[in-house]
Design a protein around this motif. Sequence first.
Motif, PDB file in Angstrom:
ATOM      1  N   SER B  46       0.832  -1.207   0.000  1.00 37.95           N
ATOM      2  CA  SER B  46       0.000   0.000   0.000  1.00 37.95           C
ATOM      3  C   SER B  46       0.867   1.258   0.000  1.00 37.95           C
ATOM      4  O   SER B  46       0.558   2.236  -0.669  1.00 37.95           O
ATOM      5  N   TYR B  47       1.967   1.212   0.746  1.00 37.03           N
ATOM      6  CA  TYR B  47       2.856   2.382   0.785  1.00 37.03           C
ATOM      7  C   TYR B  47       3.573   2.579  -0.548  1.00 37.03           C
ATOM      8  O   TYR B  47       3.760   3.708  -1.006  1.00 37.03           O
ATOM      9  N   VAL B  48       4.009   1.479  -1.157  1.00 40.52           N
ATOM     10  CA  VAL B  48       4.723   1.602  -2.434  1.00 40.52           C
ATOM     11  C   VAL B  48       3.773   2.155  -3.497  1.00 40.52           C
ATOM     12  O   VAL B  48       4.148   3.012  -4.305  1.00 40.52           O
ATOM     13  N   LEU B  49       2.518   1.690  -3.457  1.00 43.15           N
ATOM     14  CA  LEU B  49       1.541   2.231  -4.413  1.00 43.15           C
ATOM     15  C   LEU B  49       1.325   3.731  -4.196  1.00 43.15           C
ATOM     16  O   LEU B  49       1.135   4.489  -5.132  1.00 43.15           O
ATOM     17  N   ALA B  79      -3.424  13.222  -6.738  1.00 43.38           N
ATOM     18  CA  ALA B  79      -4.128  14.058  -7.718  1.00 43.38           C
ATOM     19  C   ALA B  79      -4.570  13.225  -8.921  1.00 43.38           C
ATOM     20  O   ALA B  79      -5.595  13.499  -9.543  1.00 43.38           O
ATOM     21  N   ALA B  80      -3.786  12.166  -9.231  1.00 45.04           N
ATOM     22  CA  ALA B  80      -4.151  11.289 -10.350  1.00 45.04           C
ATOM     23  C   ALA B  80      -5.326  10.386  -9.986  1.00 45.04           C
ATOM     24  O   ALA B  80      -5.953   9.795 -10.867  1.00 45.04           O
ATOM     25  N   GLY B  81      -5.629  10.265  -8.685  1.00 42.77           N
ATOM     26  CA  GLY B  81      -6.793   9.466  -8.303  1.00 42.77           C
ATOM     27  C   GLY B  81      -6.520   8.368  -7.294  1.00 42.77           C
ATOM     28  O   GLY B  81      -7.399   7.577  -6.979  1.00 42.77           O
ATOM     29  N   PHE B  82      -5.288   8.307  -6.760  1.00 44.34           N
ATOM     30  CA  PHE B  82      -4.985   7.305  -5.731  1.00 44.34           C
ATOM     31  C   PHE B  82      -5.464   7.798  -4.371  1.00 44.34           C
ATOM     32  O   PHE B  82      -5.397   8.982  -4.069  1.00 44.34           O
ATOM     33  N   PHE B  83      -5.908   6.874  -3.553  1.00 47.55           N
ATOM     34  CA  PHE B  83      -6.238   7.219  -2.172  1.00 47.55           C
ATOM     35  C   PHE B  83      -5.850   6.055  -1.274  1.00 47.55           C
ATOM     36  O   PHE B  83      -6.265   4.928  -1.483  1.00 47.55           O
ATOM     37  N   LEU B  84      -5.037   6.360  -0.265  1.00 45.42           N
ATOM     38  CA  LEU B  84      -4.670   5.340   0.717  1.00 45.42           C
ATOM     39  C   LEU B  84      -5.395   5.634   2.021  1.00 45.42           C
ATOM     40  O   LEU B  84      -5.193   6.695   2.618  1.00 45.42           O
ATOM     41  N   ALA B  85      -6.262   4.702   2.436  1.00 43.17           N
ATOM     42  CA  ALA B  85      -6.849   4.806   3.774  1.00 43.17           C
ATOM     43  C   ALA B  85      -5.871   4.117   4.721  1.00 43.17           C
ATOM     44  O   ALA B  85      -5.614   2.923   4.609  1.00 43.17           O
ATOM     45  N   PHE B  86      -5.290   4.910   5.623  1.00 44.28           N
ATOM     46  CA  PHE B  86      -4.183   4.420   6.446  1.00 44.28           C
ATOM     47  C   PHE B  86      -4.645   3.401   7.488  1.00 44.28           C
ATOM     48  O   PHE B  86      -5.720   3.531   8.066  1.00 44.28           O
ATOM     49  N   GLN B  87      -3.752   2.447   7.730  1.00 40.17           N
ATOM     50  CA  GLN B  87      -4.008   1.516   8.834  1.00 40.17           C
ATOM     51  C   GLN B  87      -3.985   2.275  10.163  1.00 40.17           C
ATOM     52  O   GLN B  87      -4.831   2.060  11.016  1.00 40.17           O
ATOM     53  N   TYR B  88      -3.004   3.172  10.290  1.00 35.76           N
ATOM     54  CA  TYR B  88      -2.918   4.001  11.476  1.00 35.76           C
ATOM     55  C   TYR B  88      -2.931   5.467  11.041  1.00 35.76           C
ATOM     56  O   TYR B  88      -1.871   6.054  10.815  1.00 35.76           O
ATOM     57  N   ILE B 158     -12.472   7.426   5.767  1.00 40.70           N
ATOM     58  CA  ILE B 158     -13.482   7.140   4.743  1.00 40.70           C
ATOM     59  C   ILE B 158     -14.165   8.449   4.313  1.00 40.70           C
ATOM     60  O   ILE B 158     -14.506   8.627   3.146  1.00 40.70           O
ATOM     61  N   MET B 159     -14.314   9.371   5.275  1.00 42.45           N
ATOM     62  CA  MET B 159     -14.889  10.674   4.905  1.00 42.45           C
ATOM     63  C   MET B 159     -13.984  11.378   3.889  1.00 42.45           C
ATOM     64  O   MET B 159     -14.458  11.934   2.895  1.00 42.45           O
ATOM     65  N   GLN B 160     -12.678  11.333   4.138  1.00 44.39           N
ATOM     66  CA  GLN B 160     -11.751  11.963   3.187  1.00 44.39           C
ATOM     67  C   GLN B 160     -11.858  11.318   1.815  1.00 44.39           C
ATOM     68  O   GLN B 160     -11.810  11.979   0.781  1.00 44.39           O
ATOM     69  N   GLU B 173      -5.871  -2.410   6.014  1.00 45.65           N
ATOM     70  CA  GLU B 173      -6.392  -2.935   7.289  1.00 45.65           C
ATOM     71  C   GLU B 173      -7.353  -1.957   7.947  1.00 45.65           C
ATOM     72  O   GLU B 173      -7.215  -1.614   9.126  1.00 45.65           O
ATOM     73  N   THR B 174      -8.289  -1.514   7.160  1.00 45.32           N
ATOM     74  CA  THR B 174      -9.274  -0.564   7.670  1.00 45.32           C
ATOM     75  C   THR B 174     -10.095  -1.169   8.805  1.00 45.32           C
ATOM     76  O   THR B 174     -10.619  -0.449   9.647  1.00 45.32           O
ATOM     77  N   ASP B 175     -10.166  -2.494   8.858  1.00 47.87           N
ATOM     78  CA  ASP B 175     -10.954  -3.148   9.912  1.00 47.87           C
ATOM     79  C   ASP B 175     -10.222  -3.221  11.243  1.00 47.87           C
ATOM     80  O   ASP B 175     -10.849  -3.455  12.272  1.00 47.87           O
ATOM     81  N   SER B 176      -8.905  -2.998  11.236  1.00 50.12           N
ATOM     82  CA  SER B 176      -8.195  -3.188  12.503  1.00 50.12           C
ATOM     83  C   SER B 176      -8.610  -2.121  13.503  1.00 50.12           C
ATOM     84  O   SER B 176      -8.738  -0.952  13.171  1.00 50.12           O
ATOM     85  N   GLY B 177      -8.864  -2.546  14.703  1.00 47.40           N
ATOM     86  CA  GLY B 177      -9.245  -1.618  15.762  1.00 47.40           C
ATOM     87  C   GLY B 177     -10.702  -1.200  15.720  1.00 47.40           C
ATOM     88  O   GLY B 177     -11.099  -0.297  16.435  1.00 47.40           O
ATOM     89  N   LEU B 178     -11.499  -1.810  14.883  1.00 47.66           N
ATOM     90  CA  LEU B 178     -12.914  -1.432  14.801  1.00 47.66           C
ATOM     91  C   LEU B 178     -13.795  -2.465  15.497  1.00 47.66           C
ATOM     92  O   LEU B 178     -13.594  -3.661  15.348  1.00 47.66           O
ATOM     93  N   ASP B 179     -14.805  -1.982  16.234  1.00 47.21           N
ATOM     94  CA  ASP B 179     -15.804  -2.918  16.743  1.00 47.21           C
ATOM     95  C   ASP B 179     -16.846  -3.154  15.642  1.00 47.21           C
ATOM     96  O   ASP B 179     -16.789  -2.540  14.575  1.00 47.21           O
TER      97      ASP B 179
END
Lengths: 428, 251
Positions: B46-49, B79-88, B158-160, B173-179
């Motif tokens: 994810s970071y390399v992407l 700006a080209a359209g990539f979005f990384l939702a961070f694990q932390y 996710i709002m961003q 790992e968007t699910d980590s730490g979520l109930d």
Amino acid sequence: MSAEPIRMKTPAEEGFPAVFDAAAAGLPGTPDIAAARRAAIALVRDEGLPHRRIEAYHYTDLRALVRSVPPLAIFAADATGAALTDAATVIGFTNGRLTKTPEALPAGVILQSFVEAASAGSITLPTPAGLADSVSSLNTAFASDGAMLYVAPAGDAAAVIELQSAVVGGGQAHLAHRVTVAAGAKLLLIDRTSGPADTDYLASGSLTLVVEDGAEVTLVRLQREGDKATRFDRLDISLGEGSKIALHSVSLGAKLWRFEIGLSITGDDAEAQLFGAGLLQGRQHGDTTLFVDHAALRGTSKETFKSVATDEAKAVFQGKILVRPGAQKTDGKMMANALLLSERAEFMTKPELEIFADDVACGHGATCGEIDENHLFYLMARGVPKPVAEQLLIAAFVEEVFDDVPDEALKAALAAEVDGWLAGRAAG
Amino acid sequence: MLEIKNLHARIAEDGTEILNGIDLVVKPGEVHAIMGPNGSGKSTLSYVLSGKDDYEVTEGDILFNGESILELGPDERAAAGFFLAFQYPIEIPGVATMTFLKAAINAQRKARGESEITTPDFMRLVKETSAKLNISSDMLKRPLNVGFSGGEKKRNEIMQMALLQPKLCILDETDSGLDIDALKVVSEGVNALRSPDRAFIVITHYQRLLDHIVPDVVHVLSKGRIVKTGGPELALELEKNGYADFVDVAA
């Protein structure tokens, strides 16, 4: 027996007494004040300027840094501008003389000029003891005007006054202000200094602030002298019982500046919050030297000083907290943080605590680092280009210094000054 | 849309090889799940992407709509359209959430040659989007992610994503730490963004998230390579048997 080797004086060390001798007759004041001025310049004449072997000037060697001394600035027409906030009444000084007297002062405020007070002999000038007091010496020797303010209680709202000092053309300008805030009175004071770019001039200011019992003062400083200027400031604050002071200081200009703060807590239950920021670029050298003297019960002092340095700039912070015997329940915290934006920028800090009471909470801390790479990556991963992301992060680092400024327009003006500095840095 | 060809990457600082020849093609509208044990290289991918400069690509290429993005910085990729939702998601004291959101939206608009968003439009957009993700106005007033709980941080991510309308969303790992409840809110937010011209790469340890965000393709990553590709049933199989089978295949 060993003798001090005879040392060649620097042009600046020759220059200050020479300028004084030429100007002394024209400086305002009674014979007593003239004597105080002569005693102050004698110190420079005999001992020269402070250098690295003088502890208080270890990181700011004036012998090496002050190259030459211009003559006193000549009279000039008023060059001061609008206040940073509409709420403020401006008292303006140009080239070391009062040039803008307000038509009306806020309720409870009395103004006398330094010239009037010195001529009447109603003030005395401090007598500097040694090279460590060089900022005071130079100011005492040369002070040509200033504002003597007395602020009496006048309702719930604070009186809002802006002292502006402008230099035009160049030369030397020295101001001495005295402000007494009477018991129970409230004051928002703005101290703002500026001058021309690309001009080798020298300006100093001393501000003595007496905050009597139960009085509350917010002091906002904005120093944006020209890029070749030398700026010396001395701020002395004394706090009476149950009084409060908040300082929010932003220094952006001058090639060389030193800002000395002496805070003396003389009344019980007094509170001080001191915030300062120095933004330094090119080969700027900025020195904040702070001395907090707790001499009363349950005094609180929180000091937070931030430096941002880029290019080959040098930031200095020296801070000392003294807790005198019997000043129990003192709560003193001092923090110095620096953000270095280039390989060759430097930050030098020297915190000191001297505690002679046994029931106190005192601490100090210092940090020095670069912009956090993870913060930068997070912002860039959202599309924010690196220069903009850096600006956001630097502004965030500095913002705490004026976050609590009570006047929104004033706060926005300070934020805009910082943004302007950041934009100039990105463009340069 | 996205084509990863024989991608090798290592940690810039110490040269540790993490990705050892990844091949992956993601078409518009698809959701690809990438699963794998700890240390398999999921987060690194994810970071390399996204263009984090802690990593060096030593071989292979990443093509986005046919063009290599390896030379682009993280901001240009965004700006080209990539979005990384961070694990932390990172806490950034002093940077106001709204200031940041506006800076991000405007930076991307500027990079695409569009005009800046007006303040009323921006306020409306944030208000609508944040309401759907249970993000209070109080949260929006705070500095970015500061004092947010784990769930609040993920909802903020996710709002961003919803505000920036990216083409390729990478969920690390968007699910980590979520109930369970937070997982539902986040998944609904993601599902609302699914569209025929937007693709997702969902990185996760657990099958649980994939009950909510149903993938088209599931890949198993081990030791920096994709060792198995299948449909959604592959995730169920992993949940039942663990990674051991696939890790052995790779070895």
